[in-house]
Design an enzyme around this catalytic site. Structure first.
Site, PDB file in Angstrom:
ATOM      1  N   GLY A   1       0.771  -1.232   0.000  1.00 43.94           N
ATOM      2  CA  GLY A   1       0.000   0.000   0.000  1.00 43.94           C
ATOM      3  C   GLY A   1       0.801   1.281   0.000  1.00 43.94           C
TER       4      GLY A   1
ATOM      5  N   PRO B   1       4.763  -5.101  -0.847  1.00 44.24           N
ATOM      6  CA  PRO B   1       4.580  -3.963  -1.743  1.00 44.24           C
ATOM      7  C   PRO B   1       4.337  -4.415  -3.186  1.00 44.24           C
ATOM      8  CG  PRO B   1       6.906  -4.315  -1.329  1.00 44.24           C
ATOM      9  CD  PRO B   1       6.177  -5.300  -0.479  1.00 44.24           C
TER      10      PRO B   1
ATOM     11  N   ARG C   1      -7.022   1.890 -15.391  1.00 45.75           N
ATOM     12  CA  ARG C   1      -7.086   2.692 -14.167  1.00 45.75           C
ATOM     13  C   ARG C   1      -7.835   4.030 -14.305  1.00 45.75           C
ATOM     14  NH1 ARG C   1      -3.347   4.554 -11.731  1.00 45.75           N
ATOM     15  NH2 ARG C   1      -4.014   4.084  -9.645  1.00 45.75           N
TER      16      ARG C   1
ATOM     17  N   CYS D   1     -15.431   1.675 -27.768  1.00 48.78           N
ATOM     18  CA  CYS D   1     -16.779   2.240 -27.802  1.00 48.78           C
ATOM     19  C   CYS D   1     -17.356   2.423 -26.405  1.00 48.78           C
ATOM     20  CB  CYS D   1     -17.679   1.340 -28.643  1.00 48.78           C
ATOM     21  SG  CYS D   1     -16.939   0.953 -30.223  1.00 48.78           S
TER      22      CYS D   1
ATOM     23  N   TYR E   1      -0.726  -2.418 -11.976  1.00 51.81           N
ATOM     24  CA  TYR E   1      -2.150  -2.486 -12.320  1.00 51.81           C
ATOM     25  C   TYR E   1      -2.416  -1.919 -13.709  1.00 51.81           C
ATOM     26  CZ  TYR E   1      -1.935  -3.366  -7.363  1.00 51.81           C
ATOM     27  OH  TYR E   1      -1.577  -3.888  -6.139  1.00 51.81           O
TER      28      TYR E   1
HETATM   29  C1  LIG Z   1      -2.894  -5.935  -3.571  1.00 50.79           C
HETATM   30  C2  LIG Z   1      -2.248  -6.394  -2.331  1.00 50.79           C
HETATM   31  C3  LIG Z   1      -0.983  -5.922  -1.968  1.00 50.79           C
HETATM   32  C4  LIG Z   1      -0.224  -4.890  -2.778  1.00 50.79           C
HETATM   33  O1  LIG Z   1      -0.775  -3.622  -2.665  1.00 50.79           O
HETATM   34  P1  LIG Z   1       0.015  -2.341  -3.255  1.00 50.79           P
HETATM   35  O2  LIG Z   1      -0.862  -1.210  -2.960  1.00 50.79           O
HETATM   36  O3  LIG Z   1       0.173  -2.573  -4.707  1.00 50.79           O
HETATM   37  O4  LIG Z   1       1.309  -2.261  -2.553  1.00 50.79           O
HETATM   38  C5  LIG Z   1      -0.415  -6.425  -0.823  1.00 50.79           C
HETATM   39  N1  LIG Z   1      -1.050  -7.350  -0.063  1.00 50.79           N
HETATM   40  C6  LIG Z   1      -2.273  -7.820  -0.366  1.00 50.79           C
HETATM   41  C7  LIG Z   1      -2.902  -8.834   0.505  1.00 50.79           C
HETATM   42  C8  LIG Z   1      -2.916  -7.362  -1.511  1.00 50.79           C
HETATM   43  O5  LIG Z   1      -4.120  -7.818  -1.815  1.00 50.79           O
END
Ligand SMILES: *Cc1c(COP(=O)(O)O)cnc(C)c1O
Length: 442
Positions: free
Chosen positions: A240, A275, A313, A361, A390
Site C-alpha cells: 500500500g 509492496p 485505471r 466504444c 495495475y
Molecule cells: C494488492 C495487495 C498488496 C499490494 O498492494 P500495493 O498497494 O500494490 O502495494 C499487498 N497485499 C495484499 C494482501 C494485496 O491484496
C-alpha cells in the site's frame, strides 16, 4: 525519484534506451519497464527496514510479467500471491517456495492443496471458515499448514474507496473482536500452526502514519498471543505504500519505516511486507501513438492507439496519469517524475487542451481529460507514465483487441518479455460449431 524514465536532449529515455527506438521495434501500444527501477525499489525497502530483518514479498498482482518476477527472485525477493496462478507464476520465475505468502478471501480447496504441496511460507487467512478449510486439506496431506491471521484493524487508509481494504466495512480480514476466538481455534486444529499476523489496509497510501496506526491497533492482540505461547514469528504489514502519479506525490519509504520499524522491533517479530505498486508503479510506462487529432468545440480529442482495455485505471478509479510527448524539443533534461521534473504538469503556455482518448466504444475510454499538452500530430508518440502497476495486469481483450507487448529495459539493452497478442491469440479456444453437444437430463 524516477530517473529511470528521463528526458535527455528533448527525448524520453528508459534507462539508456530512447523509447522511440522500442516503439519502432515493437509497434504500439507497448508497455516499457525499467528493470532497474524494480530492483532499486526493492533494495530501498530492505534498507529502510534493515533493523527488523525484512522479507519483501513483492505483490505479484500489481505486475506479473515473468521476466520481471525472475529479476526480483534473483534479487532475493519473496512473493505475495492471491491465486494458484500467481503461486505458479512465482515458482516458474524461480522463487523459493519458502518465500511465498498466499492471501485472498476465497481460496478454494484446490488452491490450498497446491500451495501446501509446494511448501509455501504461509497462508494469510481471512476468515474462520478458511481456517477450517485449510485444516481439512492439511489433514488429508498429513501436514501442518503455516498460517497468519489477516486482521482487519479498522484503520482509514485515506485513499480511493475501491482500494481501501482495512476498514471494518471492507470484505478483507478478521475483525479484532473475533481474532481471539480464531487463535483458540488454531490451537484446537492440530494441522495448523500460527506463524504470524497479517495486515493490509489499502493501496496508494500517502500518509506515513496509517500503517503505524494499524500496528498499534493489533499490538494488544499480539501481546495476548505471546502470553498464550503462540510461536509467532512474523508481522506481515502488507503493501500500500504510495507512489508519485503527480510529480512529488509519493513518500520515501524511509518515512513509513521511521514509524513502523521501531514498533515492529518492540514486538520482537520479523517484518514481512507485500509492496506491489511501490516496486512496480513507476517502473513502467505505456507508449501509444496518436491516430487522429479531432477538434471539437473548445477542445481537441487526441485519439490514441491504446485504450481502456490496455490501461483500465483512469476508467475505473478516475486515476490520474502524467502524460507527455516522447519527443519534446527544448525540454530540459531530467527525470519525468522526479521532484525537479522538467515537465510542467499544468502544460506549456502555448499548449492545447486535449481529451486523450482511446478507440473503444465507451465514453469511459480515456487517459486524460482537459489536459494541457504540447501540440501533438498524427503518428507522434505519447508516453503515459506510472503504468508499471495495475496496468498490463488488468488488461483485457475488450473490443477484440490483443493486449500490448511488454518490453524490459536493462541499461542500454531491451528485450520483448511478452509478445503482443495477435487476433488469433484472442480467439483461441472459441468455436464456430460444437465439438460435442450435451443434452439436458430429463
Ligand atoms: C494488492 C495487495 C498488496 C499490494 O498492494 P500495493 O498497494 O500494490 O502495494 C499487498 N497485499 C495484499 C494482501 C494485496 O491484496
Amino acid at each position: 525519484m524516477n530517473e529511470e524514465f528521463h528526458y535527455k536532449g528533448g527525448e524520453l529515455y528508459c534507462e539508456g534506451v530512447p523509447v522511440q527506438q522500442i516503439a519502432m521495434k515493437t509497434g504500439t501500444p507497448v508497455y516499457v519497464y525499467s528493470q532497474n527501477h524494480f530492483l532499486k525499489q526493492h533494495a530501498a525497502i530492505v534498507d529502510a527496514f534493515h533493523e527488523v530483518d525484512p522479507l519483501v514479498c513483492y505483490s505479484i498482482k500489481a505486475n506479473s510479467n515473468l521476466g520481471l518476477l525472475r529479476a526480483m527472485a534473483l534479487a532475493g525477493s519473496g512473493f505475495d500471491a492471491v491465486s494458484k496462478g500467481e503461486v505458479y507464476r512465482a515458482l516458474r520465475a524461480g522463487a523459493e517456495p519458502g518465500k511465498i505468502v498466499f492471501a485472498g478471501v476465497g481460496k478454494t480447496p484446490d488452491e490450498i492443496d497446491y500451495a501446501l504441496e509446494q511448501g509455501i511460507l504461509m497462508f494469510n487467512v481471512e476468515s474462520e471458515a478458511e481456517l477450517e478449510a485449510i485444516s481439512r486439506v492439511a489433514a488429508k496431506r498429513k501436514m501442518e499448514a503455516p498460517v497468519a491471521l489477516r486482521i482487519n484493524p479498522d484503520v482509514d487508509p485515506k485513499t480511493h474507496k475501491y482500494i481501501s481494504t482495512g476498514k471494518r466495512e471492507n470484505k478483507f480480514g478478521i475483525d479484532l473482536d473475533r481474532a481471539e476466538a480464531c487463535a483458540k481455534r488454531i490451537k484446537e486444529l492440530k494441522n495448523l500452526r500460527l506463524r504470524g499476523l497479517h495486515l493490509h489496509i489499502g493501496s496508494q497510501i500517502t500518509y506515513a502514519d496509517r500503517h503505524a496506526e494499524a500496528i498499534d491497533k493489533v499490538t494488544p492482540f499480539i501481546k495476548s498471543l505471546k502470553q498464550q505461547d503462540f510461536p509467532l514469528e512474523f508481522l506481515n504489514v502488507g503493501g500500500g505504500y504510495g507512489i508519485s502519479y503527480h510529480i512529488g506525490e509519493g513518500l520515501p519509504i524511509a518515512d513509513f519505516a521511521a514509524q513502523m520499524a521501531p514498533r515492529i522491533k518492540a514486538l520482537g517479530l520479523k517484518m514481512l511486507c507485500e509492496p506491489g505498486r511501490f516496486i512496480s508503479g513507476n517502473g513502467g510506462i505505456l507508449l501509444t501513438q496518436v491516430v487522429y487529432d479531432k477538434p471539437s468545440g473548445d477542445k481537441d480529442f487526441l485519439i490514441v492507439d491504446a485504450a481502456m482495455n490496455d490501461l483500465l485505471r483512469p476508467s475505473i478509479y478516475q486515476a490520474y496519469h502524467l502524460a507527455w510527448p516522447v519527443k519534446s524539443p527544448g525540454l530540459p533534461d531530467g527525470g519525468a517524475l522526479s521532484d525537479d521534473s522538467p515537465i510542467d504538469e499544468a502544460g506549456p503556455g502555448d499548449g492545447i487542451t486535449y481529451d486523450v482518448v482511446g478507440p473503444v466504444c465507451e465514453s469511459g475510454d480515456y487517459f486524460a481529460l482537459g489536459r494541457n499538452l504540447p501540440k501533438m500530430n498524427e503518428g507522434e508518440l505519447l508516453a503515459i507514465f506510472s503504468c508499471g502497476a495495475y496496468g498490463m495486469a488488468m488488461a483485457s481483450n475488450y473490443n477484440t483487441r490483443g493486449r500490448p507487448a511488454e518490453v524490459i529495459v536493462d541499461g542500454n539493452q531491451y528485450w520483448v518479455a511478452h509478445d503482443r497478442e495477435t487476433i488469433e491469440d484472442v480467439i483461441r479456444g472459441e468455436r464456430l460449431t460444437p465439438r460435442e453437444t450435451f443434452s439436458a437430463k430429463a
